[in-house]
Design an enzyme around this catalytic site. Structure first.
Site, PDB file in Angstrom:
ATOM      1  N   GLY A   1     -28.325  84.293  34.924  1.00  0.00           N
ATOM      2  CA  GLY A   1     -28.355  85.753  34.851  1.00  0.00           C
ATOM      3  C   GLY A   1     -27.084  86.247  34.195  1.00  0.00           C
ATOM      4  O   GLY A   1     -26.057  85.564  34.219  1.00  0.00           O
TER       5      GLY A   1
ATOM      6  N   GLN B   1     -20.624  92.405  32.012  1.00  0.00           N
ATOM      7  CA  GLN B   1     -19.926  91.122  31.881  1.00  0.00           C
ATOM      8  C   GLN B   1     -19.554  90.809  30.435  1.00  0.00           C
ATOM      9  O   GLN B   1     -18.717  89.937  30.192  1.00  0.00           O
ATOM     10  CB  GLN B   1     -20.791  89.980  32.430  1.00  0.00           C
ATOM     11  CG  GLN B   1     -20.996  90.046  33.933  1.00  0.00           C
ATOM     12  CD  GLN B   1     -21.833  88.889  34.412  1.00  0.00           C
ATOM     13  OE1 GLN B   1     -23.054  88.963  34.417  1.00  0.00           O
ATOM     14  NE2 GLN B   1     -21.175  87.801  34.786  1.00  0.00           N
TER      15      GLN B   1
ATOM     16  N   CYS C   1     -21.106  82.807  39.476  1.00  0.00           N
ATOM     17  CA  CYS C   1     -21.123  83.901  38.504  1.00  0.00           C
ATOM     18  C   CYS C   1     -20.371  83.450  37.262  1.00  0.00           C
ATOM     19  O   CYS C   1     -19.296  82.850  37.379  1.00  0.00           O
ATOM     20  CB  CYS C   1     -20.452  85.129  39.115  1.00  0.00           C
ATOM     21  SG  CYS C   1     -20.359  86.545  38.002  1.00  0.00           S
ATOM     22  N   LEU C   2     -20.928  83.745  36.082  1.00  0.00           N
ATOM     23  CA  LEU C   2     -20.268  83.350  34.841  1.00  0.00           C
ATOM     24  C   LEU C   2     -18.912  84.043  34.685  1.00  0.00           C
ATOM     25  O   LEU C   2     -18.063  83.568  33.932  1.00  0.00           O
ATOM     26  CB  LEU C   2     -21.171  83.658  33.641  1.00  0.00           C
ATOM     27  CG  LEU C   2     -22.449  82.820  33.556  1.00  0.00           C
ATOM     28  CD1 LEU C   2     -23.298  83.265  32.375  1.00  0.00           C
ATOM     29  CD2 LEU C   2     -22.133  81.334  33.457  1.00  0.00           C
TER      30      LEU C   2
ATOM     31  N   HIS D   1     -27.801  89.911  42.594  1.00  0.00           N
ATOM     32  CA  HIS D   1     -26.495  89.614  41.992  1.00  0.00           C
ATOM     33  C   HIS D   1     -26.284  90.431  40.706  1.00  0.00           C
ATOM     34  O   HIS D   1     -25.253  91.073  40.533  1.00  0.00           O
ATOM     35  CB  HIS D   1     -26.426  88.108  41.715  1.00  0.00           C
ATOM     36  CG  HIS D   1     -25.154  87.652  41.076  1.00  0.00           C
ATOM     37  ND1 HIS D   1     -24.251  86.832  41.713  1.00  0.00           N
ATOM     38  CD2 HIS D   1     -24.627  87.899  39.849  1.00  0.00           C
ATOM     39  CE1 HIS D   1     -23.221  86.619  40.903  1.00  0.00           C
ATOM     40  NE2 HIS D   1     -23.431  87.242  39.767  1.00  0.00           N
ATOM     41  N   GLU D   2     -27.280  90.409  39.831  1.00  0.00           N
ATOM     42  CA  GLU D   2     -27.100  91.093  38.543  1.00  0.00           C
ATOM     43  C   GLU D   2     -27.070  92.612  38.713  1.00  0.00           C
ATOM     44  O   GLU D   2     -26.318  93.304  38.029  1.00  0.00           O
ATOM     45  CB  GLU D   2     -28.200  90.685  37.551  1.00  0.00           C
ATOM     46  CG  GLU D   2     -28.229  89.203  37.207  1.00  0.00           C
ATOM     47  CD  GLU D   2     -26.862  88.608  36.869  1.00  0.00           C
ATOM     48  OE1 GLU D   2     -26.030  89.299  36.242  1.00  0.00           O
ATOM     49  OE2 GLU D   2     -26.627  87.454  37.258  1.00  0.00           O
TER      50      GLU D   2
ATOM     51  N   HIS E   1     -23.702  93.888  39.582  1.00  0.00           N
ATOM     52  CA  HIS E   1     -22.773  93.987  38.447  1.00  0.00           C
ATOM     53  C   HIS E   1     -22.841  95.385  37.826  1.00  0.00           C
ATOM     54  O   HIS E   1     -21.838  95.885  37.315  1.00  0.00           O
ATOM     55  CB  HIS E   1     -23.146  92.968  37.362  1.00  0.00           C
ATOM     56  CG  HIS E   1     -22.554  91.609  37.562  1.00  0.00           C
ATOM     57  ND1 HIS E   1     -21.200  91.382  37.613  1.00  0.00           N
ATOM     58  CD2 HIS E   1     -23.137  90.390  37.698  1.00  0.00           C
ATOM     59  CE1 HIS E   1     -20.973  90.084  37.777  1.00  0.00           C
ATOM     60  NE2 HIS E   1     -22.134  89.460  37.840  1.00  0.00           N
TER      61      HIS E   1
HETATM   62 NI    NI Z   1     -22.440  87.411  37.980  1.00  0.00          NI
END
Ligand code: NI
Length: 161
Positions: free
Chosen positions: A46, A51, A88-89, A130-131, A134
């Protein structure tokens, strides 16, 4: 295909609230394409627009086979509970245990502006939660109950192969 730079924890943009999308134009389509490419290149499941430094309510989530594009998404129903590792990236190399709903129903617009609903269970439900966080300037790290040890991360990686 264009890869975008992924911001990491500590960048102020990650803490800001993203604005709704109002124009479903080629810039949005480019953003969605780039988010999917960048997510796949980074082996993520995701990625949200903040981000990559774009404060718009746009995210992509992979359901294991396909990339689901979410524009102006909101959670309209949720049920149950699951607890498991999340990463998370924007927080490379770390994984933490987070409790999430087990089933989540999301209402969103597609890249042309049409509203649709999608339901996710388990990993997909976790990804939606999660997304979407963000988009409101929140990271999963705020919810972590404990971080995985290096040994636990190695074990998790072995199980995924
Ligand atoms: Ni993330």
């Amino acid at each position: 295909m264009a890869l975008r730079n992924i911001l990491t924890d500590g960048e102020p943009t990650l803490m800001k609230t993203a604005r709704p999308v109002t124009r479903f134009d080629h810039r949005l389509h480019d953003l969605l394409d780039d988010l999917a490419d960048t997510m796949e290149e980074a082996n993520g499941v995701g990625l949200a627009a903040p981000q990559v430094g774009v404060l718009r309510r746009v995210a992509v989530v992979c359901d294991g086979e396909e990339v689901i594009e979410l524009v102006n998404p909101e959670i309209i129903a949720q049920s149950g509970e699951q607890s498991g590792p999340e990463g998370c990236l924007s927080v490379p190399g770390r994984y933490g245990i987070v409790t999430r709903p087990n089933v989540v129903r999301v209402r969103a617009q597609d890249r042309e502006g049409h509203w649709f609903e999608v339901e996710g269970e388990e990993l997909l439900a976790r990804g939606f939660c999660h997304e979407l966080e963000h988009l409101d300037g929140h990271l999963y790290t705020e919810r972590v109950e404990r971080y995985l040890t290096d040994e636990e991360i190695e074990e998790m990686m072995r199980e995924e192969q």
